[in-house]
Scaffold this active site. Structure first.
Site, PDB file in Angstrom:
ATOM      1  N   LYS A 185     -12.193  28.178  10.983  1.00  0.00           N
ATOM      2  CA  LYS A 185     -13.049  27.067  10.528  1.00  0.00           C
ATOM      3  C   LYS A 185     -13.537  27.381   9.120  1.00  0.00           C
ATOM      4  CE  LYS A 185     -17.502  26.066  10.695  1.00  0.00           C
ATOM      5  NZ  LYS A 185     -17.697  25.368   9.399  1.00  0.00           N
ATOM      6  N   GLY A 237     -20.621  35.607   7.438  1.00  0.00           N
ATOM      7  CA  GLY A 237     -21.693  34.654   7.158  1.00  0.00           C
ATOM      8  C   GLY A 237     -23.044  35.330   7.316  1.00  0.00           C
ATOM      9  N   SER A 238     -24.049  34.529   7.619  1.00  0.00           N
ATOM     10  CA  SER A 238     -25.414  35.055   7.675  1.00  0.00           C
ATOM     11  C   SER A 238     -25.643  35.879   8.941  1.00  0.00           C
ATOM     12  CB  SER A 238     -26.405  33.894   7.640  1.00  0.00           C
ATOM     13  OG  SER A 238     -26.217  33.093   8.793  1.00  0.00           O
ATOM     14  N   THR A 239     -26.642  36.737   8.866  1.00  0.00           N
ATOM     15  CA  THR A 239     -26.986  37.558  10.037  1.00  0.00           C
ATOM     16  C   THR A 239     -27.475  36.674  11.184  1.00  0.00           C
ATOM     17  OG1 THR A 239     -27.453  39.467   8.654  1.00  0.00           O
ATOM     18  CG2 THR A 239     -28.511  39.432  10.819  1.00  0.00           C
ATOM     19  N   VAL A 241     -26.563  33.578  12.052  1.00  0.00           N
ATOM     20  CA  VAL A 241     -25.436  32.989  12.790  1.00  0.00           C
ATOM     21  C   VAL A 241     -24.589  34.104  13.417  1.00  0.00           C
ATOM     22  CG1 VAL A 241     -23.408  31.492  12.637  1.00  0.00           C
ATOM     23  CG2 VAL A 241     -25.449  30.919  11.334  1.00  0.00           C
ATOM     24  N   GLY A 242     -24.521  35.247  12.748  1.00  0.00           N
ATOM     25  CA  GLY A 242     -23.780  36.385  13.307  1.00  0.00           C
ATOM     26  C   GLY A 242     -24.300  36.772  14.691  1.00  0.00           C
ATOM     27  N   GLU A 259     -19.170  40.296   9.452  1.00  0.00           N
ATOM     28  CA  GLU A 259     -19.488  40.668   8.064  1.00  0.00           C
ATOM     29  C   GLU A 259     -20.687  39.815   7.685  1.00  0.00           C
ATOM     30  OE1 GLU A 259     -18.054  42.991   6.406  1.00  0.00           O
ATOM     31  OE2 GLU A 259     -16.064  43.263   7.261  1.00  0.00           O
ATOM     32  N   CYS A 294     -22.813  38.734  -0.829  1.00  0.00           N
ATOM     33  CA  CYS A 294     -23.441  39.582   0.183  1.00  0.00           C
ATOM     34  C   CYS A 294     -23.734  40.972  -0.377  1.00  0.00           C
ATOM     35  CB  CYS A 294     -22.535  39.675   1.394  1.00  0.00           C
ATOM     36  SG  CYS A 294     -20.836  40.037   0.941  1.00  0.00           S
ATOM     37  N   GLU A 396     -33.002  38.149   2.066  1.00  0.00           N
ATOM     38  CA  GLU A 396     -31.793  37.846   1.291  1.00  0.00           C
ATOM     39  C   GLU A 396     -31.963  36.459   0.650  1.00  0.00           C
ATOM     40  OE1 GLU A 396     -28.087  36.856   3.310  1.00  0.00           O
ATOM     41  OE2 GLU A 396     -26.989  38.101   1.896  1.00  0.00           O
TER      42      GLU A 396
HETATM   43  P1  NAP Z   1     -23.810  30.779   7.441  1.00  0.00           P
HETATM   44  O1  NAP Z   1     -24.818  29.724   7.389  1.00  0.00           O
HETATM   45  O2  NAP Z   1     -23.967  31.855   8.456  1.00  0.00           O
HETATM   46  O3  NAP Z   1     -22.394  30.036   7.635  1.00  0.00           O
HETATM   47  C1  NAP Z   1     -21.194  30.753   7.690  1.00  0.00           C
HETATM   48  C2  NAP Z   1     -20.200  29.949   8.508  1.00  0.00           C
HETATM   49  O4  NAP Z   1     -20.685  29.812   9.845  1.00  0.00           O
HETATM   50  C3  NAP Z   1     -19.971  28.527   7.990  1.00  0.00           C
HETATM   51  O5  NAP Z   1     -18.629  28.163   8.197  1.00  0.00           O
HETATM   52  C4  NAP Z   1     -20.896  27.728   8.882  1.00  0.00           C
HETATM   53  O6  NAP Z   1     -20.575  26.364   9.005  1.00  0.00           O
HETATM   54  C5  NAP Z   1     -20.718  28.446  10.199  1.00  0.00           C
HETATM   55  N1  NAP Z   1     -21.808  28.205  11.137  1.00  0.00           N
HETATM   56  C6  NAP Z   1     -23.099  27.884  10.860  1.00  0.00           C
HETATM   57  N2  NAP Z   1     -23.798  27.752  12.004  1.00  0.00           N
HETATM   58  C7  NAP Z   1     -22.931  27.986  13.022  1.00  0.00           C
HETATM   59  C8  NAP Z   1     -23.048  27.993  14.428  1.00  0.00           C
HETATM   60  N3  NAP Z   1     -24.205  27.720  15.037  1.00  0.00           N
HETATM   61  N4  NAP Z   1     -21.958  28.280  15.166  1.00  0.00           N
HETATM   62  C9  NAP Z   1     -20.774  28.554  14.575  1.00  0.00           C
HETATM   63  N5  NAP Z   1     -20.601  28.545  13.247  1.00  0.00           N
HETATM   64  C10 NAP Z   1     -21.664  28.283  12.471  1.00  0.00           C
HETATM   65  O7  NAP Z   1     -23.649  31.519   6.032  1.00  0.00           O
HETATM   66  P2  NAP Z   1     -23.449  30.866   4.609  1.00  0.00           P
HETATM   67  O8  NAP Z   1     -24.727  30.300   4.145  1.00  0.00           O
HETATM   68  O9  NAP Z   1     -22.252  30.001   4.624  1.00  0.00           O
HETATM   69  O10 NAP Z   1     -23.065  32.165   3.740  1.00  0.00           O
HETATM   70  C11 NAP Z   1     -24.017  33.021   3.224  1.00  0.00           C
HETATM   71  C12 NAP Z   1     -24.199  34.243   4.111  1.00  0.00           C
HETATM   72  O11 NAP Z   1     -22.953  34.879   4.331  1.00  0.00           O
HETATM   73  C13 NAP Z   1     -25.079  35.290   3.457  1.00  0.00           C
HETATM   74  O12 NAP Z   1     -25.959  35.808   4.415  1.00  0.00           O
HETATM   75  C14 NAP Z   1     -24.098  36.336   2.985  1.00  0.00           C
HETATM   76  O13 NAP Z   1     -24.650  37.615   2.821  1.00  0.00           O
HETATM   77  C15 NAP Z   1     -23.084  36.286   4.074  1.00  0.00           C
HETATM   78  N6  NAP Z   1     -21.805  36.827   3.620  1.00  0.00           N
HETATM   79  C16 NAP Z   1     -21.427  38.059   4.064  1.00  0.00           C
HETATM   80  C17 NAP Z   1     -20.243  38.628   3.613  1.00  0.00           C
HETATM   81  C18 NAP Z   1     -19.811  39.986   4.055  1.00  0.00           C
HETATM   82  O14 NAP Z   1     -18.662  40.347   3.804  1.00  0.00           O
HETATM   83  N7  NAP Z   1     -20.667  40.788   4.690  1.00  0.00           N
HETATM   84  C19 NAP Z   1     -19.444  37.932   2.708  1.00  0.00           C
HETATM   85  C20 NAP Z   1     -19.869  36.681   2.278  1.00  0.00           C
HETATM   86  C21 NAP Z   1     -21.047  36.131   2.737  1.00  0.00           C
HETATM   87  P3  NAP Z   1     -21.189  25.313   7.945  1.00  0.00           P
HETATM   88  O15 NAP Z   1     -20.358  25.442   6.749  1.00  0.00           O
HETATM   89  O16 NAP Z   1     -21.084  24.005   8.608  1.00  0.00           O
HETATM   90  O17 NAP Z   1     -22.621  25.699   7.724  1.00  0.00           O
END
Ligand code: NAP
Length: 495
Positions: A185, A237-239, A241-242, A259, A294, A396
């Site tokens: 996705k 993604g975010s912690t 949602v993780g 991640e 991140c 963050e």
């Molecule tokens: P996010 O809100 O957690 O979203 C990431 C993905 O999860 C998106 O595709 C999102 O869909 C989906 N999602 C959201 N809620 C969900 C749910 N309830 N069930 C299943 N999937 C769901 O994160 P973001 O704002 O896109 O990205 C920023 C975060 O990612 C930061 O915390 C950053 O540190 C982290 N990140 C970590 C790494 C790493 O390698 N450690 C790399 C890059 C980013 P939608 O698009 O519809 O919201």
């Protein structure tokens, strides 16, 4: 005429489809959602709004494709990945422009390097196919015992928007190389470049091996995580949602890779009050990706004796970064991804400006009626404070807000650096190699860089400590541990 962000405003909105079972399809519901260019707040495309019905179809196709894909000799799978890498190179400018238009990441400083890394990731994993090997276990002369690395099945993958192409690649390439199939996705805010990647992959893959869905987290992400026929969850993604992903994995005892977020420390020793360290720190803070990374080194621990002079150098260099239209060559810094994130980042800056114990060294909010007022532009902003305990130093922000804190005793600096529930990356700056390495070993983070602020490269095992994640990607061991399961076979030779 070239598709610059400015003239796209007057062009027809592009309509894209998702990839399921080798076919380009709309959502079964017929619903769509729009994708915006954050530099101008204009709609540039519409994509299908996938939901549980589309997830079901995609997983069925992925499961069917798994039966034959897992039997393709690994080296042949690897060759396919190499061909995909070639095609990524061939279409690199198209991919880079798409990234710049939909994410707001500047084409020169961010989008082109991201495409290059993406091709490298496919090339790297393509070359590793023969490493999917097992071991023999010396039990006794009458027994042959060996292990096999077998694929897991259908991998459900969910990615964010900040470096979408590269983050898609580090899941697709190792998972497929190891013989799995995938339903991914894309992020709502940046699906177009990943759909383009899927198009490139699909030219070389059998139908159903890679399925690419567009949709929201709740409507498409949730059903994908909870689908009973999925065998592995891989999430970036975010912690917050993780944690939901981990709960979904727990329901069915599935392997899961996470991640997640970070609030990475950067420790500068007194001997590093020099231009190279300042330049490195600007890289580490990912200012040219609006710090939407991140691994952004967003907490700067400066030795007290160089606190003012280092910040002075940093401020002067940061002021030279050109903020503007991401598609233009001269632009160093593009835009924040969307209105929600922009409002959040501005809120942190406002909060910082109100704090009596903190001083804003540079930056602040851009005027709404200025030349950049139309897009979600935020300028690099630096606060100085004596404490690591306030909100801006702990949460963050995922935007260009850096907090500088002085230290005199290295043990205290390390204590502050480790005083976080995150543990993704860290940076240490010093000429003294003993100080550098000792400090690197004391820091609780999955990746510590000494005297550089580079991004990830294929081959280096990358992932977080603490709530920054679980598992490693980017590397051979990431592929073996993350996308295979080990089977032992023991054969009696006595009869
Ligand atoms: P996010 O809100 O957690 O979203 C990431 C993905 O999860 C998106 O595709 C999102 O869909 C989906 N999602 C959201 N809620 C969900 C749910 N309830 N069930 C299943 N999937 C769901 O994160 P973001 O704002 O896109 O990205 C920023 C975060 O990612 C930061 O915390 C950053 O540190 C982290 N990140 C970590 C790494 C790493 O390698 N450690 C790399 C890059 C980013 P939608 O698009 O519809 O919201």
């Amino acid at each position: 005429m070239a598709n610059t962000a400015a003239n796209l405003k007057s062009e027809a909105v592009e309509s894209r489809r998702m990839l399921i079972g080798g076919e380009w399809v709309g959502a079964k519901s017929g619903k769509v959602f729009t994708v915006e260019n954050p530099a101008f707040r204009t709609v540039i495309a519409e994509v299908p709004r996938g939901d549980a019905n589309d997830v079901n179809l995609a997983v069925d196709h992925a499961l069917k494709a798994f039966e034959s894909w897992k039997r393709v000799p690994p080296r042949d799978r690897g060759r396919i990945l190499q061909k995909i890498a070639e095609d990524i190179d061939a279409r690199s400018e198209e991919l880079a422009r798409t990234i710049a238009l939909e994410t707001g990441n500047a084409i020169r400083t961010q989008a082109r390097p991201e495409v290059k890394t993406t091709a490298d990731v496919f090339r790297y994993f393509g070359g590793l196919a023969s490493e999917l090997k097992g071991e023999t276990v010396p039990l006794n002369d009458n027994v042959l015992s060996y292990t096999r690395r077998e694929p897991l099945g259908v991998v459900a993958a969910i990615i964010p928007w900040n470096a979408p192409l590269m983050l898609a690649a580090v899941k697709i390439a190792p998972a497929l190389c190891a013989g799995n199939t995938m339903v991914m996705k894309t992020a709502e805010d940046a699906p177009l470049n990943v759909l383009l990647l899927a198009e490139i992959c699909q030219k070389h893959l059998p139908p159903g091996v890679l399925n690419m869905l567009t949709g929201t987290g709740s409507e498409a992400g949730q059903p994908l995580l909870h689908h009973p026929k999925v065998s592995k969850l891989s999430f970036t993604g975010s912690t917050a949602v993780g944690k939901l992903v981990m709960q979904a994995a727990a329901e069915r005892v599935l392997p899961v890779s996470l991640e997640l977020g970070g609030k990475s420390p950067s420790i500068v020793f007194a001997d590093a009050d020099e231009d190279w360290a300042v330049d490195g720190m600007i890289n580490a803070m990912r200012f040219t990706r609006q710090s939407q990374s991140c691994t952004a080194g967003s907490r700067l621990f400066l030795h007290q004796s160089i606190f003012d002079s280092f910040l002075d150098k940093l401020t002067k260099k940061v002021a030279k970064l050109k903020i503007g239209d991401p598609i233009k060559e001269e632009t160093d810094v593009g835009t924040i991804i969307n209105e929600k994130q922009f409002t959040k980042v501005c809120g942190y800056i406002e909060d910082g400006m109100k704090q009596k114990d903190a001083k804003m060294i540079t930056g602040g909010l851009l005027p709404k009626d200025g030349p950049l007022g139309k897009g979600y532009f935020a300028q690099p902003t630096i606060f100085a404070a004596n404490s690591n305990d306030w909100r801006l130093a702990r949460e963050e922000i995922f935007g260009p807000v850096l907090v500088a804190v002085p230290w005199t005793d290295i043990n205290e600096a390390i204590r502050m650096a480790n005083d976080s529930h995150y543990g993704l990356a860290a940076y240490v700056w010093t000429h003294n190699i003993r100080d550098g390495i000792r400090t690197a070993h004391e820091i609780e983070a999955g990746w510590v860089q000494v005297n550089q602020g580079a991004g990830q490269s294929p081959g280096h095992s990358y992932g977080g400590y603490k709530q920054s994640g679980l598992g490693r990607e980017f590397s051979l061991e990431g592929m073996l541990d993350g996308f295979t399961q080990r089977k032992s076979v023991t054969v009696s030779l006595a009869q």
